[in-house]
Every structure is written in C-alpha cells, then in structure tokens.
Design a protein around this motif. Sequence first.
Motif, PDB file in Angstrom:
ATOM      1  N   TYR A   2      30.925  43.123  39.216  1.00 48.79           N
ATOM      2  CA  TYR A   2      30.600  44.528  39.080  1.00 48.79           C
ATOM      3  C   TYR A   2      29.380  44.866  39.921  1.00 48.79           C
ATOM      4  O   TYR A   2      28.407  44.105  39.936  1.00 48.79           O
ATOM      5  CB  TYR A   2      30.256  44.864  37.630  1.00 48.79           C
TER       6      TYR A   2
ATOM      7  N   GLN B   5      31.364  38.570  35.479  1.00 53.56           N
ATOM      8  CA  GLN B   5      31.877  38.205  34.160  1.00 53.56           C
ATOM      9  C   GLN B   5      33.114  37.329  34.318  1.00 53.56           C
ATOM     10  O   GLN B   5      34.193  37.827  34.651  1.00 53.56           O
ATOM     11  CB  GLN B   5      32.219  39.464  33.358  1.00 53.56           C
TER      12      GLN B   5
ATOM     13  N   LYS C 295      34.495  35.552  29.065  1.00 57.68           N
ATOM     14  CA  LYS C 295      33.097  35.167  28.843  1.00 57.68           C
ATOM     15  C   LYS C 295      32.165  36.372  28.957  1.00 57.68           C
ATOM     16  O   LYS C 295      32.614  37.501  29.146  1.00 57.68           O
ATOM     17  CB  LYS C 295      32.701  34.074  29.837  1.00 57.68           C
ATOM     18  N   GLY C 296      30.880  36.110  28.853  1.00 61.25           N
ATOM     19  CA  GLY C 296      29.892  37.172  28.856  1.00 61.25           C
ATOM     20  C   GLY C 296      29.464  37.583  30.244  1.00 61.25           C
ATOM     21  O   GLY C 296      29.968  37.109  31.259  1.00 61.25           O
ATOM     22  N   LEU C 297      28.497  38.493  30.266  1.00 69.21           N
ATOM     23  CA  LEU C 297      27.994  39.086  31.501  1.00 69.21           C
ATOM     24  C   LEU C 297      26.836  38.264  32.060  1.00 69.21           C
ATOM     25  O   LEU C 297      25.995  37.776  31.310  1.00 69.21           O
ATOM     26  CB  LEU C 297      27.527  40.515  31.222  1.00 69.21           C
TER      27      LEU C 297
ATOM     28  N   TRP D 132      23.836  38.512  35.087  1.00 71.56           N
ATOM     29  CA  TRP D 132      23.115  39.279  36.110  1.00 71.56           C
ATOM     30  C   TRP D 132      22.953  38.423  37.352  1.00 71.56           C
ATOM     31  O   TRP D 132      22.471  37.291  37.277  1.00 71.56           O
ATOM     32  CB  TRP D 132      21.771  39.685  35.539  1.00 71.56           C
TER      33      TRP D 132
ATOM     34  N   ASN E  89      18.905  36.089  40.284  1.00 67.51           N
ATOM     35  CA  ASN E  89      18.970  35.170  39.156  1.00 67.51           C
ATOM     36  C   ASN E  89      18.550  33.780  39.668  1.00 67.51           C
ATOM     37  O   ASN E  89      19.126  33.292  40.640  1.00 67.51           O
ATOM     38  CB  ASN E  89      20.408  35.137  38.621  1.00 67.51           C
TER      39      ASN E  89
ATOM     40  N   ILE F 120      26.539  42.198  38.976  1.00 64.22           N
ATOM     41  CA  ILE F 120      26.720  41.466  37.715  1.00 64.22           C
ATOM     42  C   ILE F 120      28.132  40.885  37.762  1.00 64.22           C
ATOM     43  O   ILE F 120      29.033  41.460  38.380  1.00 64.22           O
ATOM     44  CB  ILE F 120      26.618  42.430  36.498  1.00 64.22           C
TER      45      ILE F 120
END
Lengths: 112, 118
Positions: free
Chosen positions: B96, B41, B45-47, B49, B62, B39
């Motif tokens: 991550y 980021q 900003k957001g996460l 996948w 993805n 993952i």
Amino acid sequence: QSALTQPPSVSGAAGQRVTISCTGSSSNIGAGYDVHWYQQVPGTAPKLLIYGNNNRPSGVPDRFSGSKSGTSASLAITGLQAEDEADYYCQSYDSSLSGSGVFGTGTKVTVL
Amino acid sequence: QVQLQESGPGLVKPSQTLSLTCTVSGDSVSSTSYYWSWIRQPAGKGLEWIGRIFPSGSTNYNPSLKSRVTISIDTSKNQFSLKMMSVTAADTAVYYCARVHSSGYFHWGQGTLVTVSS
C-alpha cells in the motif's frame, strides 16, 4: 516483532460494547506519540477510524471511540453491528526504531 | 478528495528488485502539509511500515528493511516510488502507498499484490 500488542480476537453480540486494547511501551505510546485506529474488511485497504487518540473522521459513526493512557490505548465499539465485523489495527510511532511507524498486531472482531 | 494508485509488476523473481509507483491525484506530493509512505501486508498477516518520504526528499526506513529499500519522489509526475532489492518469498505481500497527515495517520491507496516467485 510488532511494537504494539493487541488481542487476536474479541467478540460480542449485536448491540453490545466491545473494547480492543493496544499495549505499547515508553518508546512509542508512552513517549507521547498519537495513536490512530484503522478498520480493515478482508480484501480491502484499511480505513481510518480514529485519529489523534480520540478523534473521529467525518463519516465514522459515534459508536466508535478511542482513548489513550500511559503506554496503552483502547478502541471501544458500542452498539455492535454486523457490519463492524472486521480486523482492527492501532498505529503509532516508535523512537527506539528511529521514529518508524509501528502497527498493532491486529484484532479480529466477530459479531455473534 | 485525494486518491492514490499503486502500480508495478505483480510478479517478481527471487533475488530481483521490486519496483512500485504510487500516483497521487487530488493533491500534490510537494505539499508541505503531508508526507508519503509505503506499508505492506502479507496474506493473512498484519501491517508492516516500510518507510516514508518528505516533499524535501528526506527519507526514513524500517530498520529491518533499510538495507534493501529506497523510496523516491518525482514531483513532476506527482508520484513517489518504492524499490526493494534482493527480494525473497517473504516479501510477497499486498503493498500500500499512503498519504500521511502531519499528526501521523494514513490515507491509503487500494493496494497491489506483489508475488515473489520463480
């Protein structure tokens, strides 16, 4: 574009109750996929808060609770504390994206 | 208690390949109880996948990254890896690695910052 929508921010006074919504669709939450919630303090990795819609891992205070209904889910924090100030993300999976994991847009919780 | 540690170059030049490794301790990447994910980021900003790999070696990615990403697993070293080709500045992010429970939730590594810049 995220498959799960959250409000950008919520705030509340210490001791109050706040809720964070996570709105999905028929291809993710509405398809029966579980929803999980994470807390992220800036500069650190996300931490699991709720798994399987409404289950708390060991060590997570019972002030945190989760629910799911239809194509949405919610995280509630009761008895808000200063240490709860963080970013919160919901997470699920999406059949229209070949079963890919999907995250919510994230919500910043501010304790007034 | 499982621990995951990301490692790899913190700086990658545009158009080159980003390579990261996740070393797992306290569990086996061969365990059939879990699978393994990446993952990312971007700052502020957001996460997002990236993908996952099962102990069998089966993968899912993805769709927006599928053409550039490969995730592999090395059971002899208890590691799994991420390769992302043709990177641009938009790929600058904290990356991550995570162990994924069968019900789909993540146990996260601490993350590693990768900057794409010449």
